[in-house]
Write a protein that holds these residues in place. Structure first.
Motif, mmCIF file in Angstrom:
data_model
loop_
_atom_site.group_PDB
_atom_site.id
_atom_site.type_symbol
_atom_site.label_atom_id
_atom_site.label_comp_id
_atom_site.label_asym_id
_atom_site.label_seq_id
_atom_site.Cartn_x
_atom_site.Cartn_y
_atom_site.Cartn_z
ATOM 1 N N GLU A 1 -2.580 72.402 24.372
ATOM 2 C CA GLU A 1 -3.235 72.760 25.518
ATOM 3 C C GLU A 1 -2.542 72.966 26.624
ATOM 4 O O GLU A 1 -3.082 73.501 27.421
ATOM 5 C CB GLU A 1 -4.528 70.839 25.994
ATOM 6 N N TYR B 1 -2.969 79.073 27.394
ATOM 7 C CA TYR B 1 -2.965 78.421 28.483
ATOM 8 C C TYR B 1 -3.270 79.044 29.799
ATOM 9 O O TYR B 1 -2.048 79.789 30.320
ATOM 10 C CB TYR B 1 -2.341 77.164 28.962
ATOM 11 N N TRP C 1 -6.319 78.704 32.924
ATOM 12 C CA TRP C 1 -6.672 77.148 33.582
ATOM 13 C C TRP C 1 -7.725 76.101 32.004
ATOM 14 O O TRP C 1 -8.007 77.307 31.291
ATOM 15 C CB TRP C 1 -7.963 78.196 34.539
ATOM 16 N N SER C 2 -7.878 75.258 32.586
ATOM 17 C CA SER C 2 -8.955 74.610 32.163
ATOM 18 C C SER C 2 -8.962 73.145 32.391
ATOM 19 O O SER C 2 -8.866 72.895 33.782
ATOM 20 C CB SER C 2 -8.329 73.394 30.641
ATOM 21 N N SER D 1 -8.483 69.631 32.977
ATOM 22 C CA SER D 1 -7.833 68.845 32.089
ATOM 23 C C SER D 1 -8.295 66.955 31.642
ATOM 24 O O SER D 1 -9.147 66.919 33.069
ATOM 25 C CB SER D 1 -6.949 68.709 33.263
ATOM 26 N N TYR E 1 -14.411 71.942 19.433
ATOM 27 C CA TYR E 1 -13.774 70.464 20.070
ATOM 28 C C TYR E 1 -13.824 68.960 19.613
ATOM 29 O O TYR E 1 -13.686 67.944 20.366
ATOM 30 C CB TYR E 1 -14.166 70.531 21.568
ATOM 31 N N ASN F 1 -8.200 69.059 26.536
ATOM 32 C CA ASN F 1 -8.322 70.224 27.117
ATOM 33 C C ASN F 1 -9.237 70.806 27.686
ATOM 34 O O ASN F 1 -9.784 71.246 25.692
ATOM 35 C CB ASN F 1 -7.326 70.284 28.419
ATOM 36 N N LEU F 2 -10.345 71.211 28.093
ATOM 37 C CA LEU F 2 -12.068 71.700 27.784
ATOM 38 C C LEU F 2 -11.142 73.271 28.429
ATOM 39 O O LEU F 2 -10.084 73.644 29.613
ATOM 40 C CB LEU F 2 -12.983 71.196 28.338
ATOM 41 N N PRO F 3 -10.740 74.560 27.647
ATOM 42 C CA PRO F 3 -10.356 75.538 28.582
ATOM 43 C C PRO F 3 -11.632 76.125 28.992
ATOM 44 O O PRO F 3 -12.755 76.733 28.771
ATOM 45 C CB PRO F 3 -10.465 76.639 26.848
ATOM 46 N N LEU F 4 -11.089 76.889 30.138
ATOM 47 C CA LEU F 4 -11.645 77.491 31.027
ATOM 48 C C LEU F 4 -11.265 79.218 31.262
ATOM 49 O O LEU F 4 -12.217 79.777 31.106
ATOM 50 C CB LEU F 4 -12.255 76.745 32.066
ATOM 51 N N ARG G 1 -8.605 81.332 28.497
ATOM 52 C CA ARG G 1 -7.468 82.160 27.979
ATOM 53 C C ARG G 1 -6.413 83.072 28.179
ATOM 54 O O ARG G 1 -7.519 83.948 28.604
ATOM 55 C CB ARG G 1 -7.967 80.610 26.204
ATOM 56 N N GLU H 1 -17.421 78.526 24.506
ATOM 57 C CA GLU H 1 -16.014 78.087 25.671
ATOM 58 C C GLU H 1 -16.679 78.782 27.263
ATOM 59 O O GLU H 1 -17.954 79.157 27.328
ATOM 60 C CB GLU H 1 -14.754 79.120 25.334
#
Length: 577
Positions: free
Chosen positions: A276, A281, A283-284, A286, A368, A405-408, A410, A467
């Motif tokens: 992650e 990466y 922004w995500s 966390s 996920y 982590n949830l990716p915002l 990539r 996403e």
């Protein structure tokens, strides 16, 4: 809007959620601060900046509520029956008074924006030569969060004839008075985009590249993220000013070359917790399985009740239309979507997927699921499930966070923006290089030489499905750009019906498709049997006009009323006064 009180309430709440690898967000409540005893040292700035990240961890933002807006797009349906507020979003029937989820998001973005404003105002009182490294970084983080929250409002609410409210505290001439005033509404959304880019540039000037951060600071704003959201802001700005496309390719190249960003070799590896913080990466959100920290989105998209093992919520499911977008070679489909009989690892056991809960769709999202693959299921002597062991997920199913982590954003999304920018400038051949990097990793068997917007739209959909990149607003900006085939295709995808696949026995992963009660339809040139229109009215066709009322969200009626004329409602929505 009492700005000081907003800041203080956020500061007191710091530590309610933790959202990074290090301990920098694990703060302790220490009583109520005030302007006279705060802003004295580095520790105060760290505490103040920590509050800015709280907004990511709320259920009402990136936990789920923001994603309800995607119910109006073509990739997802609500897996469970929803109330009128969510269904109004899904049907594009908003009116400014009955969209509960977006009302809370709007308020939270402005509260966070206000808190960021306050950090900036006080940091700028310190002469630049006397700012400590922590104060400089804090200033950069505050610029980033002010820009990010402003962006979240601007592209969803702003129109070329009606901008969104925004104010910079550093421009105040009477701080004590102006801090309690309603922010000025910008004349156009282009004015907002200009201000957002300015803030993102200031953030980039004060922040370092992610590659230079220690693990203790993972999750903080970076130069990579600031420039990445500058790219995305330019893309939305380009709807109204095509010259903005020219700024994107060089920015993406800089993020790659100076920031060291790139693609992982395997698409599946992107959605594993071990990766992650990889080169992909940007922004995500966390997150951690412990302390209920970060986003609950993995849990809310898990099968409702988790087949009797864990409290999944079952809120989002994929459509047949999304499944049909992938070709059979594309590895992204198996990473993104499960269909009946697909194998997956669940609490240390090998399962085959099925779904007998709530609305029948025939598919589930898989992206996920990795944290749920670990541990073991506990059973009594009769084989009945009594519990589970899994250190990668929350022990509280009412707040089902995980270690993933949830990716915002990539890096692959930035490559797609670069390709789109080049195509929009007529440099289709040059767009082949970034687009082929995406397609090659997907093993689609495609090699572009002169890609079109249809190619770009296909890759963006397959690469970023489920996403937080905002599929709905992609379709809106594409549909509103003209009358080319790709504009019409985007419009058809907004307006079209949504389908699933019906099975004879929903409890059996090996169940045949129900051809008796389902239809035979063609989607993306492929024929599917057993198709059904998604229930509860979600799958029905919608009315939509590019640039019309529903191209942006309405300001909540009460916000308009209490502004006493300072907030102008978006065209087509009633203002009630």
């Amino acid at each position: 809007m009492k700005m000081n009180k907003i800041f203080l309430s956020l500061l007191i709440a710091a530590g309610t959620f933790s959202s990074c690898t290090g301990d920098w967000l694990d703060t302790v409540k220490e009583g109520t601060p005030n302007e006279s005893n705060f802003w004295k040292n580095d520790a105060d700035y760290i505490k103040a900046v920590t509050t800015l990240y709280d907004c990511y961890a709320y259920e009402e933002t990136w936990g789920r509520d923001l994603f309800y807006e995607q119910g109006a797009a073509d990739d997802i349906v609500f897996g469970r029956s929803r109330g009128s507020s969510q269904m109004n979003l899904a049907k594009l029937k908003m009116n400014g008074s009955s969209e509960g989820p977006i009302k809370w998001v709007y308020n939270q973005m402005y509260e966070t924006m206000s808190a960021a404003n306050n950090v900036i105002y006080h940091a700028l009182q310190i002469p630049e030569t006397k700012r400590t490294p922590i104060q400089k970084r804090s200033l950069g983080e505050a610029y980033f969060m002010r820009a990010f929250t402003h962006y979240m409002i601007a592209y969803r609410y702003g129109r070329p004839d009606n901008g969104v409210p925004f104010v910079k505290y550093e421009d105040f001439t009477d701080y004590a008075k102006q801090i309690n005033e309603i922010p000025t509404q910008q004349a156009t959304v282009m004015d907002d985009y200009k201000l957002i880019v300015e803030d993102l540039q200031k953030a980039a000037d004060h922040l370092d590249w992610f590659k230079n951060y220690s693990t203790d600071d993972y999750g903080r704003a970076t130069k990579d993220a600031a420039l990445g959201y500058m790219v995305k802001t330019y893309a939305f700005w380009a709807q109204h000013d095509k010259s903005q496309w020219t700024k994107i390719p060089a920015l993406v190249d800089r993020i790659q070359n100076e920031g060291g960003r790139g693609l992982l070799d395997s698409y599946a590896d992107v959605f594993k917790a071990d990766n992650e913080w990889s080169k992909e990466y940007i922004w995500s959100v966390s997150s951690k399985g412990s302390n209920y920290a970060g986003s609950i989105f993995p849990g809310i998209s898990l099968e409702n009740k988790g087949w009797g093992v864990y409290n999944g919520w079952g809120y989002m499911k994929p459509t047949l239309e999304l499944f049909a977008e992938y070709n059979d070679k594309d590895v992204r489909r198996g990473v993104t979507i499960m269909q009946y009989g697909d194998s997956f690892r669940y609490f240390g056991e090998d399962w085959k997927w099925y779904s007998n809960s709530d609305i029948e769709v025939g598919f589930a999202f898989k992206k996920y699921m990795e944290p749920f693959s670990y541990g073991k299921i506990l059973r009594d002597a009769n084989g009945k499930v009594t519990g589970y062991e899994n250190s990668h997920i929350s022990t509280n199913g009412d707040r089902p966070t995980t270690d993933l982590n949830l990716p915002l954003m990539r890096f692959s999304e930035l490559l797609l923006f670069k390709a789109e920018a080049l195509i929009m400038q007529g440099q289709n051949a040059a767009a082949a290089e970034p687009l082929n990097r995406i397609a090659t990793r997907a093993h689609e068997g495609i090699n572009y030489t002169n890609p079109t917007m249809m190619d770009l739209m296909h890759q963006r959909r397959c690469e970023l499905a489920f996403e937080w990149t905002d599929r709905l607003m992609d379709l809106k900006r594409w549909a509103g750009s003209g009358n080319a085939d790709w504009n019409k295709d985007a419009l058809a995808k907004i307006k079209g019906a949504k389908h699933g696949i019906k099975h004879v026995d929903r409890t059996n992963p090996n169940s045949p498709i129900d051809t008796t009660n389902g239809q035979t339809i063609t989607v993306n040139g492929k024929t599917y049997q057993g198709a059904i229109v998604i229930g509860a009215g979600q799958g029905d066709p919608k009315e939509y006009e590019p640039g019309g009322t529903y191209s942006v969200l309405p300001y909540e009626i009460n916000q308009v009323i209490k502004s006493n004329g300072k907030l102008k409602q978006n065209a087509g929505y009633a203002s009630n006064f």
